[in-house]
Motif scaffolding. Structure first.
Motif, short mmCIF file in Angstrom:
data_model
loop_
_atom_site.label_atom_id
_atom_site.label_comp_id
_atom_site.label_asym_id
_atom_site.label_seq_id
_atom_site.Cartn_x
_atom_site.Cartn_y
_atom_site.Cartn_z
N ARG A 120 -6.44 -36.83 43.58
CA ARG A 120 -6.30 -37.98 42.68
C ARG A 120 -6.05 -37.57 41.24
NH1 ARG A 120 -8.89 -43.09 44.37
NH2 ARG A 120 -9.29 -42.96 46.60
N ASN A 121 -6.28 -36.29 40.93
CA ASN A 121 -6.03 -35.81 39.55
C ASN A 121 -4.54 -35.70 39.25
OD1 ASN A 121 -6.15 -33.69 41.56
ND2 ASN A 121 -5.90 -32.22 39.89
N LEU A 122 -3.69 -35.73 40.30
CA LEU A 122 -2.25 -35.67 40.07
C LEU A 122 -1.72 -37.08 39.80
CD1 LEU A 122 -0.93 -33.27 42.88
CD2 LEU A 122 -1.96 -32.71 40.69
N LYS A 123 -0.82 -37.19 38.85
CA LYS A 123 -0.28 -38.51 38.46
C LYS A 123 0.21 -39.32 39.65
CE LYS A 123 -0.60 -38.96 33.99
NZ LYS A 123 -1.78 -39.73 33.69
N ILE A 124 0.96 -38.66 40.54
CA ILE A 124 1.57 -39.36 41.66
C ILE A 124 0.50 -39.93 42.61
CG2 ILE A 124 1.87 -37.29 43.12
CD1 ILE A 124 4.67 -38.42 43.85
N PHE A 125 -0.60 -39.17 42.79
CA PHE A 125 -1.65 -39.61 43.73
C PHE A 125 -2.65 -40.56 43.09
CE2 PHE A 125 -0.56 -35.81 46.37
CZ PHE A 125 -0.10 -36.56 47.44
N GLU A 126 -2.80 -40.45 41.80
CA GLU A 126 -3.68 -41.38 41.10
C GLU A 126 -3.23 -42.81 41.40
OE1 GLU A 126 -4.78 -42.50 36.45
OE2 GLU A 126 -3.21 -41.01 36.87
#
Length: 288
Positions: A120-126
């Motif tokens: 979730r720390n990655l922009k796409i997965f957030e």
């Protein structure tokens, strides 16, 4: 003939096109969301078109009217047109879900990606995972699929191999099992029919990154030349990108570089082989 009426959102994308074809093959009544009239030509035998922008709720009002199931592959790999992951992957899908809830749709399937809940720390997965949370809390019957990389994503290896050498971070022994869109489309429908709530999905063959690199070089008929870069260079690259570029630029690279740092093994499905895909792609690239 299948009595279910389904909506496919994201129908013009890589997976979406296979999904529409497979649904029609199985006798479903299919409505697709498109952004503009010209996109109709991409489809042969669709029952209904709905023209609207997923990011503008008023333009998709009533899109799920008389629909039983929604399949959403909506998401952007690269941010463009000033749109962010939050605008599309989260808000766009949220707009669609709200319409589905209003129209009492029976079930909603959303395609996220493998390990999204851990990244979730990655922009796409957030953005993707924020929508997954909302979908699960909505009360609708849901199905969240987490596919491994698509065959089409593996073209990065082919592009590197074309120049005669593939660069990998670390020792190249981490594993993944990418999947063809055609195989994934079948799984999407099967899981919806069986009422599965959540599942990881990958292709039939599990490769190490070294094996992927070898396959790509072999497809170009090049000698096997693989350079292993120390892992700190990968972390350093992510840091640099986050500092000096916008999320529009670093989003997809951050995702790729992070995914390359651990095993991505999903449940195995399908019959399509990556080697065949690589050979076909090389043939296509040579003809251009």
């Amino acid at each position: 003939m299948n009595s279910k009426k389904v909506l496919v959102a994201g129908a013009t994308g890589y997976l979406g096109q296979y999904l529409v074809r497979e649904l029609k093959n199985r006798g479903f009544w299919v409505r697709v969301l498109i952004r503009k009239e010209a996109q109709k030509s991409k489809f042969q035998d669709v029952d209904d078109f709905f023209i609207g922008q997923i990011t503008e709720p008023n333009s998709i009002k009533g899109i799920t009217k008389n629909i039983d199931w929604v399949f959403s592959t909506i998401g952007i790999t690269r941010q463009k047109d000033g749109m962010t992951y939050m605008d599309v992957d989260y808000q766009g899908n949220s707009n669609l879900l709200n319409d589905a809830l209003k129209n009492k749709v029976e079930a909603f399937q959303y395609i996220s990606a493998i390990n999204g809940e851990k990244l979730r720390n990655l922009k796409i997965f957030e953005a993707k995972e924020r929508f997954v949370d909302e979908l699960k809390d909505s009360g609708i019957n849901y199905c969240v699929l987490r596919p491994n990389g698509f065959f089409s994503d593996m073209k990065d290896f082919l592009n590197m191999a074309k120049a005669g050498r593939v660069y990998l971070f670390g020792d190249g022994n981490l594993k993944l099992n990418p999947i063809h869109g055609k195989d994934l489309a079948k799984v999407c429908i099967d899981k919806m029919i069986s009422g599965i709530e959540e599942e990881t999905v990958g292709g039939i063959d599990i490769f190490t990154q070294n094996e992927l690199a070898e396959l790509a070089l072999k497809a170009w008929q090049k000698p096997v030349k693989i350079s292993h870069l120390p892992d700190w260079t990968r972390r350093f690259t992510i840091g640099l990108l986050r500092t000096f570029t916008s999320s529009k630029t670093y989003g997809p690279i951050e995702f790729f570089l992070t995914a390359m740092a651990f095993d991505n093994i999903a449940k195995q499905y399908g019959t399509n082989r990556l080697e065949d895909f690589f050979n076909l792609e090389v043939k296509r690239m040579k003809e251009k």
